[in-house]
Design an enzyme around this catalytic site. Structure first.
Site, short mmCIF file in Angstrom:
data_model
loop_
_atom_site.label_atom_id
_atom_site.label_comp_id
_atom_site.label_asym_id
_atom_site.label_seq_id
_atom_site.Cartn_x
_atom_site.Cartn_y
_atom_site.Cartn_z
N GLU A 271 0.82 -1.20 0.00
CA GLU A 271 0.00 0.00 0.00
C GLU A 271 0.87 1.26 0.00
O GLU A 271 0.62 2.22 -0.73
CB GLU A 271 -0.89 -0.02 1.24
CG GLU A 271 -1.88 1.09 1.26
CD GLU A 271 -3.24 0.62 1.74
OE1 GLU A 271 -3.44 -0.59 1.96
OE2 GLU A 271 -4.10 1.49 1.88
N ASP A 275 0.95 4.07 -3.15
CA ASP A 275 0.62 5.49 -2.97
C ASP A 275 1.71 6.39 -3.54
O ASP A 275 1.45 7.30 -4.31
CB ASP A 275 0.49 5.82 -1.48
CG ASP A 275 -0.74 5.21 -0.85
OD1 ASP A 275 -1.57 4.64 -1.59
OD2 ASP A 275 -0.88 5.28 0.39
N SER A 476 -7.33 2.53 -2.93
CA SER A 476 -6.08 3.16 -2.52
C SER A 476 -5.17 3.38 -3.72
O SER A 476 -4.17 4.07 -3.60
CB SER A 476 -5.34 2.38 -1.44
OG SER A 476 -5.82 1.10 -1.31
#
Ligand code: NAG
Ligand code: NAG
Ligand code: NAG
Ligand code: NAG
Ligand code: NAG
Length: 564
Positions: A271, A275, A476
């Site tokens: 994650e 990002d 995300s």
């Protein structure tokens, strides 16, 4: 004790006096994936966050509406942190009463913030348990993570009750990662056999959203940030490798400018890597910050720590993207209302906060026998953030129109009323789609509806531990992509001497979908019951609670958002 006499209310803080709960509706259940490692020793150090009652929150809300409404004369007249502070700073009485209360328990080791509305104090478990009757601190362990939380609700002395919104560090647990690797083995095998497999990379995104090689940041002062609340970190070497592989056709940075917080040791997280890699390849050549693991102490709530940090830093990036989300029904109303005020504080300063809409579609909550309802997620459901949903390519082998990604979070808040800026868009959807809506017992048509817009969320390539990994999915992924696009628009505004976009929604809803690719096909998931059979809401022309207004067409959106 003399100073106390200046107040007309009793300030004895005797442990025999009444105390009341601040967050009676907070879920205090510890999920099964946490192991109880026993009661914390009475001398164990805790660090708790006290959210003091603010002043002028109505005026703050009105100011936010004015500075973010493109038709207002106040549009773009953002406040400095000092100005926000003089607006919301708790009253002298509140500050004194809370400090006296803490002092009377020997709690003196406290830090405050520039806005004076948070206090962060260290104390032993024994002191905390007397200060907050009802609380019992245990240590809980999940994987490598160890936290200290109370398994029982806390109360506070009646005399401070009206001066506090909540106390942080007792209940809310760090979230689990949302990123999905969702390819089924079948789908994977079939596609790789065919030798054609279009994973999402920066050049695919730039092509789809009409970004040319010269659409990169050039303003000296622009910056953007991702905030991460998981025990994981991005690896600078992965970012450099990602940019080397996928960043050949556009100017970009390959390094993060500032890391706020602590980068842990151990393996890089999917994650965290996702990002950073994607905000920096969409918002290319723009200075990027990473807020990471702000919860330095076992009792801290990482998301709350980030909010406290924003209230204590005057120089911040204009755009912030985060993937944190919790079920609304697991959080206390007092907590959500206060965090929502924190979002307003950011908005009046001209910051744009973007949140992933979540990866469970409309969600599902089991009420009782045979009765379910959808399950909205917070902060996605806050009226003062911009919430980003997810899409897939209609033809997975080509850069084509987008359809709903079935995981895309969306729905209606049970806590926040529908804000004015979206009322006509949402009413339009409810009216036009009336015949095909889920039963009204599943959602609350008077609530804030989300998401606001969307981007691709399916099948990304991410470099992690030096290896390119396919099939990464989730909102995300779409959130930093939209963040990067907004940063590019801010860049052009700053070059022209215009203020940053700030809180986007009033502007976005006034465009009525102009400059966005409308997503009109597909439904997201929900309860697996007889009544709805796994189907939540469906995308439709114009705004919908699955993909919002749609996905960005950069040159058109830039023109529209530079025009006013
Ligand atoms: C806020 O920043 C000031 C320095 O500007 C610092 O002294 C203070 O400890 C910070 N507060 C918190 C809660 O970290
Ligand atoms: C943007 O992309 C769409 C579809 O890929 C295309 O039809 C359009 O002409 C492009 N340019 C602009 C300025 O919208
Ligand atoms: C990249 O950004 C810097 C400012 O940070 C600017 O000076 C430079 O011109 C930009 N590069 C391109 C190709 O626009
Ligand atoms: C950069 O921003 C700061 C305030 O955030 C401002 O004082 C300064 O003038 C800006 N610099 C430029 C080059 O725009
Ligand atoms: C529906 O939402 C409103 C806020 O818009 C709230 O006051 C009300 O309690 C909600 N109803 C339910 C059943 O949660």
């Amino acid at each position: 004790m003399h100073a106390l006499l200046t107040f007309s209310i009793p300030l004895l803080f005797s442990s025999l006096a009444w105390s009341g709960y601040l967050e009676p509706d907070q879920d205090v259940l510890i999920q099964d994936d946490w192991t109880d490692a026993g009661r914390v020793h009475s001398t164990g150090e805790l660090e708790l966050t006290f959210a003091l009652k603010q002043q002028n929150t109505d005026l703050l809300e009105r100011t936010l509406k004015l500075v973010s409404d493109p038709d207002s004369a106040q549009n773009g007249k953002h406040l400095t942190l000092e100005e926000v502070s003089s607006l919301v700073r708790p009253s002298e009485l509140t500050q004194k009463v809370v400090r006296r209360w803490l002092q009377s328990h020997g709690v003196t080791n406290c830090l405050t913030v520039r806005t004076g509305d948070f206090l962060q104090c260290s104390m032993t478990a024994e002191v905390a348990e007397t200060l907050l009757p009802g609380s019992r601190f245990h240590r809980y362990i999940r994987d490598d993570l160890s936290v200290v939380r109370s398994s029982a609700p806390y109360s506070v002395h009646d005399d401070v009750h009206q001066h506090l919104d909540f106390v942080g560090g007792l209940h809310r647990l760090p979230p689990k990662g949302q990123v999905l690797r969702k390819a089924t083995p079948n789908r994977k095998q079939k596609w790789s056999r065919m030798g054609v497999h279009l994973g999402v990379t920066p050049s695919i995104l730039r092509a789809r959203y009409n970004l040319t090689a010269t659409d990169v940041g050039t303003a000296q002062n622009n910056s953007q940030a991702v905030a991460q609340f998981l025990e994981q970190y991005y690896n600078p070497a992965d970012l450099a490798e990602f940019m080397g592989m996928y960043g050949r056709n556009f100017k970009h940075f390959s390094k993060v400018d500032r890391v706020i917080g602590t980068q842990g040791a151990g393996k890089a997280g999917l994650e965290a890597s996702l990002d950073v890699e994607y905000i920096m390849s969409t918002g290319a050549n723009i200075s990027t910050w990473v807020f990471t693991n702000q919860g330095r102490h076992e009792t801290q709530e990482p998301f709350l720590q980030w909010m406290v940090l924003l209230s204590n830093m005057s120089d911040l990036p204009w755009v912030h993207t985060t993937s944190y989300g919790d079920d609304e029904d697991s959080l206390s109303t007092a907590y959500m209302m206060r965090i929502n005020t924190e979002f307003m504080k950011a908005g009046v300063r001209g910051l744009s906060l973007l949140f992933a809409s979540g990866d469970s579609g409309a969600g599902c909550k089991h009420l009782d026998k045979d009765q379910n309802t959808f399950r909205p997620s917070f902060p996605a459901s806050s009226p003062y953030v911009t919430t980003v949903g997810g899409t897939s390519f209609k033809n997975p082998f080509k850069i084509t129109d987008e359809i709903t990604d079935y995981i895309s979070g969306g729905g209606f808040s049970n806590v926040f009323k529908m804000p004015d800026y979206q009322a006509s868009a949402v009413e339009g959807y409810l009216k036009t789609e009336a015949a095909s809506l889920p039963p009204l017992s599943y959602f609350n048509t008077s609530g804030r509806a989300y998401p606001d817009l969307a981007a691709l969320s399916d099948n990304y390539w991410v470099v992690i531990n030096r290896v390119p990994v396919p099939w990464v999915s989730g909102t995300s992924a779409s959130t930093p992509v939209v963040g990067g696009v907004l940063s590019l628009i801010n860049d052009q505004r700053l070059l022209k001497g215009r203020p940053a976009l700030g809180f986007l929604n009033p502007r976005l809803y006034k465009l009525k979908g102009q400059a966005l690719f409308d997503v009109t096909e597909g439904c997201h998931l929900s309860c697996l019951d007889e009544l709805v059979q796994g189907k939540g809401f469906c995308a439709a022309p114009s705004w919908d609670p699955v993909t919002g207004w749609g996905t960005p067409n950069y040159p058109a959106l830039l023109a529209a958002l530079l025009a006013e």
